[in-house]
Design a protein around this motif. Structure first.
Motif, PDB file in Angstrom:
ATOM      1  N   UNK A  73       0.851  -1.240  -0.187  1.00  0.00           N
ATOM      2  CA  UNK A  73      -0.179  -0.022   0.018  1.00  0.00           C
ATOM      3  C   UNK A  73       0.911   1.198   0.111  1.00  0.00           C
ATOM      4  N   UNK A  74       0.852   1.974  -1.038  1.00  0.00           N
ATOM      5  CA  UNK A  74       1.530   3.145  -1.097  1.00  0.00           C
ATOM      6  C   UNK A  74       0.823   4.454  -1.520  1.00  0.00           C
ATOM      7  N   UNK A  75       0.856   5.490  -0.480  1.00  0.00           N
ATOM      8  CA  UNK A  75       0.248   6.755  -0.539  1.00  0.00           C
ATOM      9  C   UNK A  75       1.227   7.731  -1.431  1.00  0.00           C
ATOM     10  N   UNK A  76       0.919   8.658  -1.996  1.00  0.00           N
ATOM     11  CA  UNK A  76       1.841   9.669  -2.631  1.00  0.00           C
ATOM     12  C   UNK A  76       2.809  10.286  -1.648  1.00  0.00           C
ATOM     13  N   UNK A  77       2.379  10.530  -0.300  1.00  0.00           N
ATOM     14  CA  UNK A  77       3.166  11.224   0.551  1.00  0.00           C
ATOM     15  C   UNK A  77       3.896  10.544   1.455  1.00  0.00           C
ATOM     16  N   UNK A  78       4.084   9.105   1.208  1.00  0.00           N
ATOM     17  CA  UNK A  78       4.929   8.392   2.051  1.00  0.00           C
ATOM     18  C   UNK A  78       6.034   7.686   1.085  1.00  0.00           C
ATOM     19  N   UNK A  79       6.801   7.071   1.790  1.00  0.00           N
ATOM     20  CA  UNK A  79       8.008   6.204   1.082  1.00  0.00           C
ATOM     21  C   UNK A  79       8.916   7.322   0.311  1.00  0.00           C
ATOM     22  N   UNK A  80      10.002   7.904   0.717  1.00  0.00           N
ATOM     23  CA  UNK A  80      10.893   8.613  -0.129  1.00  0.00           C
ATOM     24  C   UNK A  80      10.080  10.055  -0.463  1.00  0.00           C
ATOM     25  N   UNK A  81       9.196  10.386   0.614  1.00  0.00           N
ATOM     26  CA  UNK A  81       8.442  11.644   0.467  1.00  0.00           C
ATOM     27  C   UNK A  81       8.902  12.877   1.164  1.00  0.00           C
ATOM     28  N   UNK A  82      10.180  12.480   1.676  1.00  0.00           N
ATOM     29  CA  UNK A  82      10.726  13.942   2.565  1.00  0.00           C
ATOM     30  C   UNK A  82      11.887  14.298   1.460  1.00  0.00           C
ATOM     31  N   UNK A  83      11.816  15.598   1.500  1.00  0.00           N
ATOM     32  CA  UNK A  83      12.866  16.587   0.627  1.00  0.00           C
ATOM     33  C   UNK A  83      14.274  16.158   1.228  1.00  0.00           C
ATOM     34  N   UNK A  84      14.365  16.281   2.618  1.00  0.00           N
ATOM     35  CA  UNK A  84      15.691  16.061   3.221  1.00  0.00           C
ATOM     36  C   UNK A  84      16.296  14.802   2.946  1.00  0.00           C
ATOM     37  N   UNK A  85      15.643  13.952   2.443  1.00  0.00           N
ATOM     38  CA  UNK A  85      16.193  12.498   2.293  1.00  0.00           C
ATOM     39  C   UNK A  85      16.383  12.310   0.597  1.00  0.00           C
ATOM     40  N   UNK A  86      15.517  12.940  -0.195  1.00  0.00           N
ATOM     41  CA  UNK A  86      15.526  12.572  -1.579  1.00  0.00           C
ATOM     42  C   UNK A  86      16.662  13.802  -2.405  1.00  0.00           C
ATOM     43  N   UNK A  87      16.652  15.059  -1.719  1.00  0.00           N
ATOM     44  CA  UNK A  87      17.184  16.111  -2.456  1.00  0.00           C
ATOM     45  C   UNK A  87      18.503  15.895  -2.646  1.00  0.00           C
ATOM     46  N   UNK A  88      19.277  15.655  -1.823  1.00  0.00           N
ATOM     47  CA  UNK A  88      20.867  14.869  -2.039  1.00  0.00           C
ATOM     48  C   UNK A  88      20.949  14.032  -3.079  1.00  0.00           C
ATOM     49  N   UNK A  89      20.162  13.024  -3.135  1.00  0.00           N
ATOM     50  CA  UNK A  89      19.860  11.900  -3.984  1.00  0.00           C
ATOM     51  C   UNK A  89      19.766  12.588  -5.521  1.00  0.00           C
ATOM     52  N   UNK A  90      18.852  13.475  -5.540  1.00  0.00           N
ATOM     53  CA  UNK A  90      18.673  14.049  -6.962  1.00  0.00           C
ATOM     54  C   UNK A  90      19.725  14.925  -7.297  1.00  0.00           C
ATOM     55  N   UNK A  91      20.360  15.656  -6.591  1.00  0.00           N
ATOM     56  CA  UNK A  91      21.560  16.487  -6.880  1.00  0.00           C
ATOM     57  C   UNK A  91      22.632  15.541  -7.430  1.00  0.00           C
ATOM     58  N   UNK A  92      22.978  14.260  -6.727  1.00  0.00           N
ATOM     59  CA  UNK A  92      24.063  13.466  -7.047  1.00  0.00           C
ATOM     60  C   UNK A  92      23.849  12.726  -8.381  1.00  0.00           C
ATOM     61  N   UNK A  93      22.431  12.676  -8.443  1.00  0.00           N
ATOM     62  CA  UNK A  93      22.011  12.025  -9.952  1.00  0.00           C
ATOM     63  C   UNK A  93      22.375  12.783 -10.850  1.00  0.00           C
ATOM     64  N   UNK A  94      21.663  13.993 -10.904  1.00  0.00           N
ATOM     65  CA  UNK A  94      21.771  15.161 -11.819  1.00  0.00           C
ATOM     66  C   UNK A  94      23.268  15.326 -12.286  1.00  0.00           C
ATOM     67  N   UNK A  95      24.276  15.517 -11.240  1.00  0.00           N
ATOM     68  CA  UNK A  95      25.813  15.690 -11.300  1.00  0.00           C
ATOM     69  C   UNK A  95      26.288  14.495 -12.003  1.00  0.00           C
ATOM     70  N   UNK A  96      26.053  13.318 -11.572  1.00  0.00           N
ATOM     71  CA  UNK A  96      26.482  12.349 -12.248  1.00  0.00           C
ATOM     72  C   UNK A  96      26.177  12.072 -13.664  1.00  0.00           C
ATOM     73  N   UNK A  97      24.788  12.304 -14.163  1.00  0.00           N
ATOM     74  CA  UNK A  97      24.376  12.276 -15.399  1.00  0.00           C
ATOM     75  C   UNK A  97      24.558  13.500 -16.262  1.00  0.00           C
ATOM     76  N   UNK A  98      25.171  14.598 -15.525  1.00  0.00           N
ATOM     77  CA  UNK A  98      25.477  15.858 -16.273  1.00  0.00           C
ATOM     78  C   UNK A  98      24.420  16.654 -16.926  1.00  0.00           C
ATOM     79  N   UNK A  99      23.250  16.479 -16.031  1.00  0.00           N
ATOM     80  CA  UNK A  99      21.850  17.172 -16.703  1.00  0.00           C
ATOM     81  C   UNK A  99      21.750  18.487 -16.312  1.00  0.00           C
ATOM     82  N   UNK A 100      21.519  19.204 -17.098  1.00  0.00           N
ATOM     83  CA  UNK A 100      21.733  20.556 -17.143  1.00  0.00           C
ATOM     84  C   UNK A 100      20.308  21.175 -17.042  1.00  0.00           C
ATOM     85  N   UNK A 101      20.097  22.359 -16.142  1.00  0.00           N
ATOM     86  CA  UNK A 101      18.714  23.022 -16.217  1.00  0.00           C
ATOM     87  C   UNK A 101      18.169  23.374 -17.524  1.00  0.00           C
TER      88      UNK A 101
END
Length: 116
Positions: A73-101
């Motif tokens: 059972x998955x609601x949209x506001x739970x499981x990886x739903x906290x910015x403090x947890x996944x913001x660093x992951x997003x940043x690292x992923x963008x950096x490694x993939x060299x994704x530009x704004x």
């Protein structure tokens, strides 16, 4: 990255780990490879998936699809739903993939990935 939480009203306990890596090669496009494993309630989860670099930052949607396929059972506001947890992951992923704004996304690929 690891997320865990105790059970609460309408939601089972969960402990999930998300590992990822980026691979690059001269003959192939860049891909992000993910490994989601752990438990949601009594449900064991062990999923591996890859996403093309232009849609890889939509990995949370893919995780929700994987969990639903396992019957979790998955609601949209739970499981990886906290910015403090996944913001660093997003940043690292963008950096490694060299994704530009502002970099374009293949809409067909994005919609295909959305549907699972």
């Amino acid at each position: 990255m690891q997320v865990r939480d105790l059970p609460s009203a309408g939601r089972p306990a969960y402990r999930l780990l998300l590992d990822y890596r980026v691979e690059d090669g001269a003959a192939m496009p860049r891909w992000a490879y993910f490994h989601l494993h752990g438990e949601v309630g009594q449900i064991e989860v062990d999923e591996r998936f890859r996403m093309h670099r232009d849609v890889a930052c939509n990995f949370l949607q893919k995780i929700r699809q994987c969990l639903r396929q396992h019957g979790a059972p998955v609601r949209s506001d739970v499981v990886f739903g906290f910015h403090r947890l996944y913001d660093p992951l997003f940043e690292d992923l963008r950096r490694q993939l060299r994704i530009q704004p502002g970099e374009p996304v293949d809409l067909e690929r994005f919609l295909r990935d959305e549907r699972g």
